[in-house]
Design a protein around this motif. Structure first.
Motif, PDB file in Angstrom:
ATOM      1  N   GLY A 114      13.043  41.541 -14.207  1.00 38.95           N
ATOM      2  CA  GLY A 114      14.347  40.912 -14.368  1.00 38.95           C
ATOM      3  C   GLY A 114      14.269  39.407 -14.526  1.00 38.95           C
ATOM      4  O   GLY A 114      15.171  38.689 -14.092  1.00 38.95           O
ATOM      5  N   VAL A 115      13.203  38.929 -15.145  1.00 37.52           N
ATOM      6  CA  VAL A 115      13.023  37.484 -15.294  1.00 37.52           C
ATOM      7  C   VAL A 115      12.479  37.132 -16.678  1.00 37.52           C
ATOM      8  O   VAL A 115      11.836  37.940 -17.353  1.00 37.52           O
ATOM      9  CB  VAL A 115      12.056  36.894 -14.238  1.00 37.52           C
ATOM     10  N   TRP A 116      12.771  35.896 -17.042  1.00 38.64           N
ATOM     11  CA  TRP A 116      12.131  35.261 -18.192  1.00 38.64           C
ATOM     12  C   TRP A 116      10.953  34.437 -17.695  1.00 38.64           C
ATOM     13  O   TRP A 116      11.042  33.767 -16.666  1.00 38.64           O
ATOM     14  CB  TRP A 116      13.107  34.323 -18.909  1.00 38.64           C
ATOM     15  N   THR A 117       9.854  34.493 -18.443  1.00 39.22           N
ATOM     16  CA  THR A 117       8.709  33.630 -18.189  1.00 39.22           C
ATOM     17  C   THR A 117       8.519  32.734 -19.400  1.00 39.22           C
ATOM     18  O   THR A 117       8.341  33.235 -20.519  1.00 39.22           O
ATOM     19  CB  THR A 117       7.433  34.454 -17.942  1.00 39.22           C
ATOM     20  N   VAL A 118       8.604  31.446 -19.172  1.00 40.72           N
ATOM     21  CA  VAL A 118       8.532  30.471 -20.261  1.00 40.72           C
ATOM     22  C   VAL A 118       7.265  29.635 -20.117  1.00 40.72           C
ATOM     23  O   VAL A 118       7.009  29.056 -19.052  1.00 40.72           O
ATOM     24  CB  VAL A 118       9.770  29.549 -20.264  1.00 40.72           C
ATOM     25  N   GLU A 119       6.491  29.593 -21.179  1.00 45.63           N
ATOM     26  CA  GLU A 119       5.314  28.732 -21.231  1.00 45.63           C
ATOM     27  C   GLU A 119       5.694  27.465 -21.987  1.00 45.63           C
ATOM     28  O   GLU A 119       6.163  27.526 -23.123  1.00 45.63           O
ATOM     29  CB  GLU A 119       4.156  29.438 -21.928  1.00 45.63           C
ATOM     30  N   ALA A 120       5.522  26.318 -21.322  1.00 46.34           N
ATOM     31  CA  ALA A 120       5.917  25.043 -21.911  1.00 46.34           C
ATOM     32  C   ALA A 120       4.733  24.084 -21.902  1.00 46.34           C
ATOM     33  O   ALA A 120       4.048  23.936 -20.883  1.00 46.34           O
ATOM     34  CB  ALA A 120       7.085  24.438 -21.144  1.00 46.34           C
ATOM     35  N   LEU A 121       4.522  23.443 -23.032  1.00 45.04           N
ATOM     36  CA  LEU A 121       3.447  22.467 -23.142  1.00 45.04           C
ATOM     37  C   LEU A 121       3.925  21.112 -22.657  1.00 45.04           C
ATOM     38  O   LEU A 121       4.930  20.588 -23.142  1.00 45.04           O
ATOM     39  CB  LEU A 121       2.976  22.362 -24.603  1.00 45.04           C
ATOM     40  N   ASN A 122       3.229  20.557 -21.685  1.00 45.15           N
ATOM     41  CA  ASN A 122       3.477  19.172 -21.270  1.00 45.15           C
ATOM     42  C   ASN A 122       2.739  18.287 -22.263  1.00 45.15           C
ATOM     43  O   ASN A 122       1.511  18.191 -22.226  1.00 45.15           O
ATOM     44  CB  ASN A 122       2.955  18.940 -19.849  1.00 45.15           C
ATOM     45  N   GLU A 123       3.485  17.681 -23.171  1.00 46.66           N
ATOM     46  CA  GLU A 123       2.845  16.980 -24.279  1.00 46.66           C
ATOM     47  C   GLU A 123       2.156  15.691 -23.845  1.00 46.66           C
ATOM     48  O   GLU A 123       1.344  15.151 -24.590  1.00 46.66           O
ATOM     49  CB  GLU A 123       3.862  16.709 -25.387  1.00 46.66           C
TER      50      GLU A 123
END
Length: 518
Positions: A114-123
């Protein structure tokens, strides 16, 4: 370390800040964070820095419905809009919840968890960070921030001057006393021409085909009068907003239902503005009004520089660039020291990030939008897409307001998941915006834009009054929405796997926001 919030917003531009403010002021009680790739608030209005940058919609409707725009300018300049968005974020306690310099690269939904997993690049660091949330809101707009659209021009490598795209305006570009050619006929081009004419030796607007252009007052005369009469700013804004929404809709309806009448009215106004010495073929499109977006100029500034001879307009196609300018198909040559390629945008969804649901990749092109806000088959998510035939923010405001109502409904009913489900008969093969506009960027975006629905809440018609009824006034309950509670039971009684928590000791809970702060 995994960071968790209940609502994760992607983008800190006009839409993202608006969505966060609605979460606060609608008292959803949901924690949230915003991931913003840039290092400042503003989105489009932080990216574009070319001369004269301004809105192409009036500020009564381009401003937020919940926070009045108090200036009298009809079309505001970019820095003023950016400051307005920043001040709004600060007023509603949103700023401290923004994680700058984070580019979302992938968003994955798990029905079981029941969750979203978001991968985000720290630029800044080059590291990938992981964020999880129960709900996801995409507020990235629909164009590529990295690269504007620029066709390859024959012979451009021979050109001895500078070739610039407005999306990436060089800080060191000095056009004082220079001969400038601006390629394009859209909002960017008609903004650049008068802005650069004051300092350049001469500016030429080179267009392949004309655009409908209308002159509007630089300052709203009614607002000026109300200010002089000391009418409260909030009331002035409310009245001006209602008036301009009606005017926008009436203009669009006239253009669609009686295009010959609208065309005659628009071209007659241009003839009066440019005078008898300017050839009207440069302002007479082959398409009907509002087949492409209408361009507006404050106080007719474009027409003034054309009449004064400070700028000129040429309708032709490019044969080749030369060392000193551009040779046209007609044989005419345009001398240039600087060429500005105001040729438009490249379209992408969700900032170019990939999307998955239960391990299966999702192509946004294959989906339709429920009430212009929720992608069918995608749980607990909203994508904010503003209007194409009116101010972007009108729809962004309604969508955010609706999403908050949906969140509160789910809280009150004990639901944890919601999925819009479209039937095959609800879908069409047309692009979401293809039927509304024929602009080049719309056509180029066909490969990523969601499809147009064929009926009911799946059909996007870009009508504020209809959307207000759908999003604000109609009940949340709808047979197209499937809700699931914490035990895994759907609203129709179908059992699903139970939702399970996935956050261990490494999960960092971000602060809870549920009320407006000063």
């Amino acid at each position: 370390m995994t960071r968790h919030v209940e609502v994760l917003i992607i983008g800190a531009g006009l839409s993202g800040i608006g969505a966060a403010c609605h979460l606060a002021k609608e008292q959803t009680g949901r924690s949230f964070a915003i991931l913003e790739r840039r290092t400042a608030i503003g989105g489009t209005w932080d990216l574009f820095r070319y001369p004269g940058i301004r809105s192409d919609s009036d500020m009564f409707t381009f401003g937020y419905g919940f926070r009045p725009w108090t200036g009298t300018k009809v079309l505001a300049d970019g820095p003023s809009i950016r400051r307005y968005v920043e001040e709004t974020a600060a007023e509603y306690g949103v700023t401290e919840h923004i994680r700058f310099g984070r580019k979302m690269e992938k968003a994955s939904w798990s029905t079981e968890a029941g969750v979203w997993t978001v991968e985000a690049l720290n630029e800044e660091t080059g590291e990938t960070e992981v964020y999880t949330s129960n709900f996801l809101i995409g507020c990235t707009g629909y164009y590529d921030y990295d690269k504007g659209y620029r066709p390859s021009f024959p012979g451009e490598e021979r050109f001895g001057g500078r070739l610039v795209h407005p999306q990436h305006w060089p800080e060191d570009l000095d056009y004082t006393g220079k001969r400038v050619v601006v390629i394009g006929s859209g909002a960017t081009a008609i903004t650049l021409i008068p802005a650069m004419s004051e300092d350049a030796e001469h500016v030429t607007m080179l267009q392949r085909s004309p655009t409908y252009i209308a002159a509007i007052p630089s300052d709203d005369p009614v607002s000026i009068g109300f200010n002089a009469a000391r009418i409260p700013a909030a009331l002035t804004y409310k009245l001006g907003r209602a008036r301009n929404i009606a005017l926008q809709r009436a203009t669009y309806e006239l253009s669609r239902k009686k295009p010959d009448v609208a065309r005659k009215l628009m071209l007659s106004a241009v003839r009066l503005a440019v005078g008898p010495d300017v050839d009207m073929r440069h302002f007479t499109p082959k398409y009907n009004p509002w087949d492409q977006r209408l361009c507006v100029v404050p106080n007719g500034d474009l027409f003034k520089v054309l009449r004064a001879g400070e700028a000129s307009i040429v309708t032709d196609t490019i044969d080749t660039f030369t060392e000193t300018g551009i040779k046209l198909s007609s044989g005419e040559e345009l001398p240039a020291d600087i060429v500005i390629s105001a040729t438009g945008l490249n379209v992408q969804m969700l900032g170019g990030a990939t999307l998955e649901v239960d391990g299966e990749p999702v192509a946004t092109r294959d989906r339709v939008l429920y009430k212009g806000a929720l992608l069918d088959g995608i749980p607990n998510a909203m994508v904010v897409l503003g209007y194409t035939n009116a101010s972007w923010t009108l729809k962004a405001d309604l969508a955010a307001e609706y999403f908050c109502k949906l969140l509160n409904y789910m809280r009150d009913k004990g639901y944890t998941q919601v999925v819009p489900r479209a039937e095959e008969a609800d879908r069409s093969n047309d692009s979401l915006m293809g039927g509304a506009l024929t602009s080049g960027y719309i056509q180029r975006g066909d490969g990523v834009m969601p499809r147009q629905g064929s009926r009911g809440p799946w059909k996007v018609i870009n009508n504020y009054y209809r959307d207000r009824a759908y999003l604000r006034n109609s009940p949340v309950e709808d047979e197209a929405l499937q809700f699931t509670d914490a035990e895994g039971a759907t609203a129709t009684g179908i059992r699903q796997q139970s939702a399970r928590g996935v956050f261990g000791k490494a999960a960092e809970r971000l602060p809870l926001i549920g009320t407006r702060t000063a």
